[in-house]
Design an enzyme around this catalytic site. Structure first.
Site, PDB file in Angstrom:
ATOM      1  CD  GLU A 155     -32.043  39.691   9.378  1.00  0.00           C
ATOM      2  OE1 GLU A 155     -31.415  39.370  10.415  1.00  0.00           O
ATOM      3  OE2 GLU A 155     -31.990  39.037   8.335  1.00  0.00           O
ATOM      4  CB  THR A 208     -25.082  39.076   5.942  1.00  0.00           C
ATOM      5  OG1 THR A 208     -25.521  37.725   5.930  1.00  0.00           O
ATOM      6  CG2 THR A 208     -26.021  39.894   5.064  1.00  0.00           C
TER       7      THR A 208
HETATM    8  N1  HSE Z   1     -30.742  39.937   0.639  1.00  0.00           N
HETATM    9  C1  HSE Z   1     -29.722  39.740   1.620  1.00  0.00           C
HETATM   10  C2  HSE Z   1     -28.375  39.800   0.927  1.00  0.00           C
HETATM   11  C3  HSE Z   1     -29.918  38.400   2.265  1.00  0.00           C
HETATM   12  O1  HSE Z   1     -28.242  39.188  -0.135  1.00  0.00           O
HETATM   13  O2  HSE Z   1     -27.461  40.443   1.440  1.00  0.00           O
HETATM   14  C4  HSE Z   1     -28.900  38.072   3.312  1.00  0.00           C
HETATM   15  O3  HSE Z   1     -29.162  36.762   3.810  1.00  0.00           O
END
Ligand code: HSE
Length: 333
Positions: A155, A208
């Protein structure tokens, strides 16, 4: 370790941690599920897995040390074949380093079966499938929970921060709480019987990395109080099978007001969900996918159908997924 699938897989004869026999050709194909991170109020700390969509990884052991990506399908050429840059190979490499098996050769084929940049944990599903596969081929040396930090490395590579709210539910299945990052403390939560997720992905790209950069890094205490009240309420609701409490708690005063601007038809989709009997509604992960929780499959189908009709009216293509909560996490296929 707990092994949550029934398919037998031939694994290395570890022989005190060192494989003596030739192991070229041992292989496995693994599916890992998409996930809904945040669950509205729990930014970076809550997530759950769904049964579809998800990604598949085919992995073979070879006698040439090193991890290579042989092929990627379904990504329209968007993902790197360079093993150091690809989240699957990079996290497998970390795993092999950790178990002190850099002598092992690994060939990977990644089959993307879900949209990239959709807010459904696309990188997480690929990474988790890869880690589950290598762990299986190494004879389940690590427990699923022990795989989480390796998936977080993936990630970090994909979006600049190693958040665990996609990878932990993708590995463990069900609802998961990331109680703490340092030290990592991941807690599995119960899923109320009958619960369904109605997911709609409006086909606009929201990486993201970008969606994280737009969030304020400082919050007002008043908002923090609202948020942690809701996180505690949602977790209590899951334990108590209390759909009303879960719904009341699915409110986000910190992130949603900013991120929802990037999602076409967001408020209308919320109205559709709530008018059609959703327990609660919000952004899936960093978006643009949205999701509603429902008490049954029929309600979930009704909601996604009406939301897709709305998106069609405003000229946005979309995909929909209706799924119960995935309890098992990755599986050998
Ligand atoms: N918690 C992360 C965000 C999840 O909201 O950026 C990304 O899928």
């Amino acid at each position: 370790m707990s092994n949550n699938n029934t398919n037998p897989v031939e694994t290395l004869d570890m022989n005190n941690g060192k494989a003596k026999a030739p192991f070229r050709g041992l292989g496995v194909r693994v599916f890992a599920p998409a996930t809904v991170a945040n669950v509205v109020c729990g930014f970076d700390v809550l997530g759950f897995a769904v049964n579809e969509p998800g990604d598949e990884v085919e992995m073979r052991l070879t006698e040439t040390p090193g991890v290579v990506i042989k092929k990627i399908t379904g990504d329209d050429g968007r993902l790197p074949l360079d093993a150091a840059k690809n989240t699957v190979s990079a996290s497998v490499q970390h795993y092999l380093q950790h178990i002190n098996r850099l002598d092992v050769g690994v060939e990977i084929e990644l089959h993307k079966k879900m949209p990239i940049g959709s807010g459904l944990g696309s990188s997480s599903a690929s990474t988790v499938a890869g880690l589950f596969a290598i762990n299986k081929l190494m004879g389940d040396l690590l427990t699923p929970k022990e795989l989480v930090p390796f998936a977080m490395k993936g990630e970090e590579l994909a979006c600049g921060y190693g958040h665990a709210d996609n990878v932990a539910p993708a590995i463990l299945g069900g609802f998961v709480l990331v109680r703490s990052y340092e030290p990592l403390d991941v807690i599995s939560l119960p899923t109320p019987a009958g619960m369904y997720a109605a997911i709609v992905y409006p086909e606009v790209d929201v990486p993201t990395k970008d969606a994280r950069q737009m969030i304020r890094s400082k919050v007002f205490l008043k908002d923090a109080v609202t948020q942690w009240g809701n996180v505690a309420g949602l977790v209590s609701g899951l334990f108590m099978n209390d759909f009303d409490l879960i719904g009341r708690s699915m409110k986000d005063v910190l992130v949603e007001p900013t991120r929802s601007i990037l999602i076409p038809g967001f408020e209308e989709m919320r109205n559709i969900a709530m008018e059609n009997g959703a327990i609660g509604f919000g952004i899936s992960g960093s978006g643009p996918s949205v999701f509603a929780l429902t008490k049954d499959e029929e309600t979930a189908k009704k909601i996604t159908k009406a939301q897709q009709q709305h998106l069609h009216k405003i000229n946005i293509n979309s995909k929909a997924y209706v799924s119960s909560v995935n309890a098992e996490g990755p599986r050998v296929i």
